[in-house]
Scaffold this active site. Structure first.
Site, PDB file in Angstrom:
ATOM      1  CG  ASP A  43      -0.351   0.304   2.292  1.00  0.00           C
ATOM      2  OD1 ASP A  43       0.009   0.801   1.212  1.00  0.00           O
ATOM      3  OD2 ASP A  43      -1.221   0.822   3.032  1.00  0.00           O
ATOM      4  CB  SER A  44       1.637  -1.125  -3.029  1.00  0.00           C
ATOM      5  OG  SER A  44       3.002  -0.912  -2.730  1.00  0.00           O
ATOM      6  CG  ASP A  82       2.918   2.740   3.023  1.00  0.00           C
ATOM      7  OD1 ASP A  82       3.111   3.953   3.226  1.00  0.00           O
ATOM      8  OD2 ASP A  82       2.685   2.263   1.900  1.00  0.00           O
ATOM      9  CE  LYS A 112       3.837   5.992   1.539  1.00  0.00           C
ATOM     10  NZ  LYS A 112       2.347   5.884   1.449  1.00  0.00           N
ATOM     11  CD  GLU A 114      -2.725   5.567   2.059  1.00  0.00           C
ATOM     12  OE1 GLU A 114      -3.979   5.673   2.087  1.00  0.00           O
ATOM     13  OE2 GLU A 114      -2.132   4.682   1.423  1.00  0.00           O
ATOM     14  CD  GLU A 181      -1.001   6.871  -5.260  1.00  0.00           C
ATOM     15  OE1 GLU A 181      -1.339   5.890  -5.957  1.00  0.00           O
ATOM     16  OE2 GLU A 181      -0.725   6.778  -4.048  1.00  0.00           O
TER      17      GLU A 181
END
Length: 276
Positions: A43-44, A82, A112, A114, A181
């Site tokens: 999602d970057s 993501d 993925k 978070e 991270e």
């Protein structure tokens, strides 16, 4: 395509796993041709492709769209996608519904999420349903504001223990891989040494089981900011800018297009056009 078994074998045998982000068909193809083990449709993309100030505005439809494009370019590489902000945090049922869409419509091989222990129920629901899940702890960009901004996490012993507990909770819930991270290198090594699934670092030191970087960071295509953990392996952005400048100059002074870039026509057809 590498499998979950292959990733676990790499962990056991001490091999390093190469992960790189990609957001479109050319990026996916380049990663596959370079031999990348895992492509992350991150999602970057909200920041490096769509121009947002954070990852928060990215939608599920964005991720599906970009996953499809990456899959078209990388047909034989394991693709993670993501799950964007607030598409899984509300409930396990919400997470399952949206992860299923990413898999079915986006063509990815896993998702993925978070977060740590607080999303263990969601991870368990997905893995029980047969959806491979990669966790993500440490600096979690979707909640960066709550963490005090984009800064190093787990700097104290207490915070490091909490991060390890979160990683263990994700492993227990069924995650097959965990991204860590922006933490001190000893903390990244601690997590990699304590959990039995591969730990992929991004700013987490060399003792992780693999590494991931953002495509545009690694190739010099994003310069709004450069985290300390980024190394530029090429200067594609500079080369592209110089190429575009040269294109503009040649158009303006008449050097482009040259005769070799133009199509001719038979004299007889020309006479018909001009009437003589």
């Amino acid at each position: 395509m590498r499998s979950l078994t292959d990733f676990h074998r790499s962990k056991k045998e001490g091999g390093k796993i190469v992960m790189m982000t990609a957001y479109d068909c050319p990026g996916g193809r380049l990663c596959e041709e370079a031999g990348v083990d895992v492509i992350l449709v991150g999602d970057s993309l909200g920041m490096v492709v769509l121009g947002y100030d954070s990852t928060v505005p990215v939608t599920l439809e964005d991720m599906i769209h970009h996953s499809r494009a990456v899959r078209r370019g990388a047909k034989d590489t394991f693709i993670l996608t993501d799950m964007p902000f607030l598409t899984y945090q509300i409930s396990p049922a919400q997470a399952l519904e949206n992860a299923a869409r990413l898999m079915r419509e986006g063509g990815c091989d896993g998702v993925k999420l978070e977060g740590g222990a607080e999303i263990a129920a969601q991870v368990r629901a997905l893995t029980t349903a047969g959806i491979p899940v990669c966790g993500h702890v440490g600096l979690t960009p979707q909640s960066a504001t709550a963490l005090g901004g984009y800064k190093v996490q787990a700097r104290t012993a207490e915070a490091a223990r909490k991060l390890l507990d979160d990683a263990l909770a994700l492993e227990a819930a069924g995650a097959f891989m965990i991204v860590v991270e922006c933490v001190p290198a000893p903390v990244g090594g601690l997590v990699a040494g304590k959990v039995n699934v591969p730990v992929i670092g991004i700013g987490a030191g060399a003792d992780c089981d693999g590494q991931v970087l953002v495509f545009h960071d690694a190739l010099g295509m994003f310069d709004r900011f450069t985290p300390k953990f980024v190394r530029r392996f090429a200067e594609v952005g500079r080369a592209a800018r110089e190429g575009l400048e040269e294109y503009a100059a040649q158009v303006r002074d008449g050097r482009f297009p040259a005769p070799e870039h133009s199509f001719g026509m038979q004299d007889e057809e020309l006479r018909k056009i001009y009437g003589n």
